[in-house]
Design an enzyme around this catalytic site. Structure first.
Site, short mmCIF file in Angstrom:
data_model
loop_
_atom_site.label_atom_id
_atom_site.label_comp_id
_atom_site.label_asym_id
_atom_site.label_seq_id
_atom_site.Cartn_x
_atom_site.Cartn_y
_atom_site.Cartn_z
N ALA A 280 4.82 1.52 -7.26
CA ALA A 280 5.65 2.02 -6.15
C ALA A 280 6.82 2.90 -6.60
O ALA A 280 7.71 3.18 -5.80
CB ALA A 280 6.15 0.89 -5.25
N GLY B 230 0.88 -1.17 0.00
CA GLY B 230 0.00 0.00 0.00
C GLY B 230 0.91 1.21 0.00
O GLY B 230 1.99 1.17 0.62
N TYR C 225 -9.38 -2.70 -7.09
CA TYR C 225 -9.41 -2.65 -5.62
C TYR C 225 -10.65 -3.32 -5.05
O TYR C 225 -11.74 -3.21 -5.60
CB TYR C 225 -9.49 -1.19 -5.14
CG TYR C 225 -8.34 -0.32 -5.52
CD1 TYR C 225 -7.08 -0.50 -4.98
CD2 TYR C 225 -8.53 0.73 -6.42
CE1 TYR C 225 -6.03 0.34 -5.31
CE2 TYR C 225 -7.49 1.58 -6.77
CZ TYR C 225 -6.25 1.38 -6.21
OH TYR C 225 -5.22 2.20 -6.55
N ASP D 291 6.30 5.87 -4.44
CA ASP D 291 6.45 5.53 -3.00
C ASP D 291 7.92 5.38 -2.62
O ASP D 291 8.36 5.84 -1.56
CB ASP D 291 5.72 4.23 -2.67
CG ASP D 291 4.32 4.18 -3.23
OD1 ASP D 291 3.74 5.27 -3.44
OD2 ASP D 291 3.80 3.07 -3.46
#
Ligand code: ATP
Ligand code: KDG
Length: 303
Positions: A253, A27, A98, A256
């Site tokens: 990611a 996440g 999702y 991230d």
């Protein structure tokens, strides 16, 4: 020193070989904590704040967080469980599906005393547009008020805008939510294509100016393979051209890991330019692996 990232970690189904999917946990804000744990010296505590259930998969998630060296800062809601997402990739670009509509993390700001405890005595607090998007409108305000108090008490607050239009009620609410989130932050980490979409920016300098006007002291505007536009109140403007990546396998990611690289370098007194260099080097390696978390990068002790 204490680094906290907060938001939602989910079960991740990532493409593996022969049409199979590999189950993991990831996440956006957790991914940042995971990379930060690997970049910061051991003396730093890296914690992850979220809400999970009390069922078996929630227990596995808590065990996973701890096993990754990240301190779990969890509230448990017995009436809920964790969300799930699936990654699908086409030519290295990923799309997500999702199953997270009722996840426990949606109640992140529902217990104000727990929230204040979570944020207390942190040196760096990182959250994202996804952290806000999953909350009910009044809970977004509760979270941002708590973050503002934490900032006043000395925490460095970092906000990755991480646009996910599907998670917001509508475009106007999304723009207002991102503005609210950014107004709590010292460091804002937007992506230029997303700022064009949400705010109609015509140049990364527009993005920088908007966030500086909201009170940010550092802004790094990412733009995929293109130049990052950087600004800090102490250093002014800078630009960084990310190293070319021969083949993007899965861009999940990228942002991230960039956030982790950038924040960890800044925490260790790097200039915005050096921080962007560490961030882009890491992100460039991450996108050459499947899934959000790429332990292979750290095997052998080098990035
Ligand atoms: N194709 C690429 N080639 C080289 N570097 C890349 C590429 N894509 C991303 N990066 C690196 O990753 C960083 C973050 O990528 P991007 O601009 O897509 O962020 P993001 O939109 O926040 O990502 P995310 O999709 O994870 O939300 C870039 O600034 C760059 O350093
Ligand atoms: O999209 C989300 O909410 C996720 O957190 C899933 C991915 O891990 C994340 O987007 C990668 O940046």
């Amino acid at each position: 020193m204490k680094f906290l990232s907060m938001g939602e970690i989910m079960v991740e189904m990532a493409p593996a070989d022969a049409g199979l999917f590999r189950m993991g946990f990831a996440g956006d804000t957790f991914n940042t904590a995971w990379y930060a744990r690997r970049l910061l010296p051991a003396a730093w505590d890296v914690a992850y704040g979220t809400v999970i259930g009390t069922d078996a998969v929630s227990d596995d998630m808590a065990t996973f967080i701890e096993a990754q060296g990240v301190t779990p800062a969890l509230r448990r809601d017995p009436s809920r469980t964790v969300g799930l997402y699936m990654i699908q990739t086409q030519n290295g670009e990923r799309s997500f599906s999702y199953w997270r509509g009722q996840s426990a993390a949606k109640t992140l700001a529902d217990e104000p005393a727990w929230l204040d405890d979570l944020l207390a005595d942190r040196d760096i607090i990182h959250f994202s547009g996804i952290t806000l998007a999953i909350l009910a409108p009044h809970a977004r305000q509760t979270l941002c008020d708590a973050l503002k108090r934490a900032r006043q008490n000395g925490a460095h607050v970092s906000f990755d805008t991480n646009l996910r239009p599907r998670l917001w009620e509508d475009a106007q609410t999304m723009a207002a939510g991102l503005t609210l989130g950014a107004s709590t932050a010292d460091t804002v980490l937007p992506s230029f294509d997303e700022e064009q979409l949400a705010f109609g920016d015509s140049h990364p300098d527009d993005t920088i100016r908007r966030y500086a006007d909201l009170g940010a002291t550092t802004v790094a505007v990412k733009n995929g393979a293109n130049i990052c536009h950087l600004w800090s109140s102490a250093e002014g403007d800078a630009r960084y051209d990310p190293p070319a990546v021969a083949q993007v396998i899965d861009s999940t990611a990228a942002g991230d890991s960039f956030a982790a690289g950038f924040l960890c370098a800044r925490a260790q007194e790097a200039s915005v330019l050096d921080a962007a260099k560490q961030a882009a080097t890491l992100a460039g390696a991450v996108i050459q692996h499947k899934g959000a978390l790429a332990p292979q990068i750290f095997e052998g002790g080098t990035q």
